[in-house]
Design a protein around this motif. Structure first.
Motif, mmCIF file in Angstrom:
data_model
loop_
_atom_site.group_PDB
_atom_site.id
_atom_site.type_symbol
_atom_site.label_atom_id
_atom_site.label_comp_id
_atom_site.label_asym_id
_atom_site.label_seq_id
_atom_site.Cartn_x
_atom_site.Cartn_y
_atom_site.Cartn_z
ATOM 1 N N ARG A 35 0.841 -1.208 0.000
ATOM 2 C CA ARG A 35 0.000 0.000 0.000
ATOM 3 C C ARG A 35 0.873 1.255 0.000
ATOM 4 O O ARG A 35 0.603 2.206 -0.713
ATOM 5 C CB ARG A 35 -0.933 -0.023 1.223
ATOM 6 N N ASP A 86 -0.278 7.419 -3.886
ATOM 7 C CA ASP A 86 -1.509 8.041 -4.366
ATOM 8 C C ASP A 86 -1.919 7.586 -5.765
ATOM 9 O O ASP A 86 -2.823 8.155 -6.362
ATOM 10 C CB ASP A 86 -1.388 9.563 -4.305
ATOM 11 N N VAL A 123 -3.393 4.803 -6.208
ATOM 12 C CA VAL A 123 -4.589 4.006 -5.978
ATOM 13 C C VAL A 123 -5.417 4.627 -4.858
ATOM 14 O O VAL A 123 -4.908 5.429 -4.079
ATOM 15 C CB VAL A 123 -4.227 2.542 -5.613
ATOM 16 N N ASP A 124 -6.688 4.226 -4.774
ATOM 17 C CA ASP A 124 -7.590 4.716 -3.740
ATOM 18 C C ASP A 124 -7.895 3.587 -2.762
ATOM 19 O O ASP A 124 -8.173 2.459 -3.175
ATOM 20 C CB ASP A 124 -8.911 5.197 -4.352
ATOM 21 N N GLY A 125 -7.854 3.901 -1.470
ATOM 22 C CA GLY A 125 -8.197 2.934 -0.438
ATOM 23 C C GLY A 125 -7.105 2.843 0.596
ATOM 24 O O GLY A 125 -5.933 3.091 0.311
ATOM 25 N N ASP A 183 -8.585 -2.951 -0.297
ATOM 26 C CA ASP A 183 -9.362 -1.817 -0.781
ATOM 27 C C ASP A 183 -8.865 -1.331 -2.137
ATOM 28 O O ASP A 183 -9.619 -0.692 -2.879
ATOM 29 C CB ASP A 183 -9.285 -0.641 0.198
ATOM 30 N N VAL A 184 -7.599 -1.597 -2.448
ATOM 31 C CA VAL A 184 -7.013 -1.082 -3.686
ATOM 32 C C VAL A 184 -6.936 -2.146 -4.777
ATOM 33 O O VAL A 184 -6.383 -1.912 -5.841
ATOM 34 C CB VAL A 184 -5.613 -0.452 -3.451
ATOM 35 N N ARG A 203 -7.476 3.378 -10.814
ATOM 36 C CA ARG A 203 -6.987 3.586 -9.455
ATOM 37 C C ARG A 203 -7.101 2.349 -8.564
ATOM 38 O O ARG A 203 -7.165 2.427 -7.352
ATOM 39 C CB ARG A 203 -7.656 4.808 -8.825
ATOM 40 N N LYS A 204 -7.093 1.160 -9.209
ATOM 41 C CA LYS A 204 -7.109 -0.122 -8.507
ATOM 42 C C LYS A 204 -6.064 -1.041 -9.147
ATOM 43 O O LYS A 204 -5.713 -0.887 -10.314
ATOM 44 C CB LYS A 204 -8.482 -0.807 -8.615
#
Length: 144
Positions: free
Chosen positions: A20, A25, A27-29, A34-35, A121-122
């Protein structure tokens, strides 16, 4: 880990946190899962007993990592080197993980290189390389 929904994965937390952090930045989460895209392809380019060469989808990936966390407890993930490519849509990470095989108490140390493709963004695709011999030796060693 920030979310109680991910408590079953605590044994892999250092790995998830390293990934992570490496993606930042792009990706989102907050958490690794979440990503990850719902339709992720998680490909491992090694044969390892109990782990398929291709995992399809977030749900299957979560199931696989729940099993991982039942067998290996990581206490660290480090030596991260991250390389961006294709205008940030691809990230290559090199890293190491360190922990314990729960059944035997044997030390587990391994090296990885992962190629991560990001879409919307994943994480859409993950291709993984590891030191298979290090994993095999740790998993087949007898308790000290």
């Amino acid at each position: 880990m920030p979310d109680a929904d991910y408590a079953a994965y605590d044994g892999a937390a250092p790995y998830f946190d390293l990934v992570r952090g490496a993606l930042g930045d792009r990706v989102d989460g907050a958490h690794f899962f979440d990503v990850v895209a719902d339709d992720i392809i998680y490909e491992v380019l090694y044969d390892f007993p109990g782990w398929p060469r291709i995992v399809r989808g977030r749900a299957e990936l979560m199931e696989r990592f729940a099993g991982y966390s039942q067998h290996i407890a990581l206490d660290a993930a480090d030596n991260l080197v991250a390389h961006g490519a294709d205008d940030g849509r691809v990230v290559v990470i090199e890293y190491q993980v360190h922990g314990t095989i729960l059944a035997t108490g044997v030390r587990y140390d391994n090296r990885f290189a992962s190629i991560i493709r990001i879409e919307n963004r994943k994480i859409a695709h993950w291709r993984d390389y590891m030191d298979s011999l290090a994993a095999w030796n740790a998993l087949t060693a007898r308790a000290p």
